[in-house]
Motif scaffolding. Structure first.
Motif, PDB file in Angstrom:
ATOM      1  N   ASP A  93      38.150 139.779 -37.383  1.00  0.00           N
ATOM      2  CA  ASP A  93      36.754 139.395 -37.592  1.00  0.00           C
ATOM      3  C   ASP A  93      36.612 137.957 -37.132  1.00  0.00           C
ATOM      4  OD1 ASP A  93      35.882 141.798 -38.757  1.00  0.00           O
ATOM      5  OD2 ASP A  93      36.610 141.177 -40.732  1.00  0.00           O
ATOM      6  N   LEU A  95      34.259 134.518 -37.211  1.00  0.00           N
ATOM      7  CA  LEU A  95      33.205 133.810 -37.939  1.00  0.00           C
ATOM      8  C   LEU A  95      32.732 132.636 -37.103  1.00  0.00           C
ATOM      9  CD1 LEU A  95      35.044 135.264 -40.095  1.00  0.00           C
ATOM     10  CD2 LEU A  95      34.268 133.543 -41.692  1.00  0.00           C
ATOM     11  N   THR A 101      30.186 136.044 -40.352  1.00  0.00           N
ATOM     12  CA  THR A 101      30.872 136.965 -39.447  1.00  0.00           C
ATOM     13  C   THR A 101      29.908 137.364 -38.340  1.00  0.00           C
ATOM     14  OG1 THR A 101      32.244 137.810 -41.234  1.00  0.00           O
ATOM     15  CG2 THR A 101      32.080 139.171 -39.253  1.00  0.00           C
TER      16      THR A 101
END
Length: 196
Positions: A93, A95, A101
């Motif tokens: 993921d 960010l 995110t």
């Protein structure tokens, strides 16, 4: 003529209003001082020259990634006759600098997909060592954007920097371990560039 009581009441009321204003202003100043300053403009000054993006490019998106790299013990396709840990699937993921995110990393091929639907596929063009034997090397890739409009449209380069973990490949991988799997956690910053 006003009574002493009325004059005292007026002064008390005035003092209370002044105190409330001063206290409120002080609280506001304290709250504002806790607001994080805007991040500095991204700089390549501290990077190895081989992973620097050439002139004529600007940063489109700065991200921090946290994820997993999945390896398999198998014959190395690029070096005939050798066996080793081969990266078979990344997942992370990403960010943005506010902590939201905004994208996912997957593969193969190495693909970053933004929450707005835009995406880019990377092709590695250079590596630079990262201090620490178990840290992934820093990397420069060229980008081939998908057809969906958005933040990752027209990306020309992707940098992977500030890596941490992801490459502790000390576990045995020989003929008898073929097919064994291993997962490593890692962190990195991915910087996405496009033509100015």
């Amino acid at each position: 003529m006003k009574s002493t009581h009325n004059i005292l009441w007026a002064y008390t009321k005035s003092a209370s209003v002044t105190l409330a204003m001063v206290t409120g202003t002080a609280a506001l100043i304290t709250a504002c001082s806790g607001v994080a300053p805007l991040p500095k403009e991204y700089s390549q000054d501290q990077l190895d020259s081989q992973i620097m993006v050439p002139p004529g490019q600007v940063v489109a998106l700065e991200t921090t990634a946290s994820g997993l790299l999945h390896y398999e013990c198998k014959a190395n396709a690029t070096t005939a006759g050798t066996i080793g840990w081969v990266l078979v699937r990344p997942e992370a993921d990403l960010l943005d600098r506010t902590g939201k995110t905004v994208a996912k990393y997957s593969g193969p091929p190495a693909t970053w997909t933004h929450i707005d639907g835009s995406s880019v596929v990377g092709t590695q063009v250079a590596l630079a060592p990262r201090v620490g034997a178990t840290n992934l090397p820093q990397q420069l890739s060229t980008g081939a954007s998908g057809t969906s409009p958005g933040v990752l449209q027209n990306i020309t380069y992707i940098q992977r920097i500030k890596t941490k973990g992801g490459q502790d490949l000390s576990k045995t991988c020989t003929q008898t371990e073929l097919g064994n799997k291993m997962t490593q956690s890692y962190q990195a910053d991915y910087i996405f560039w496009k033509a100015a």
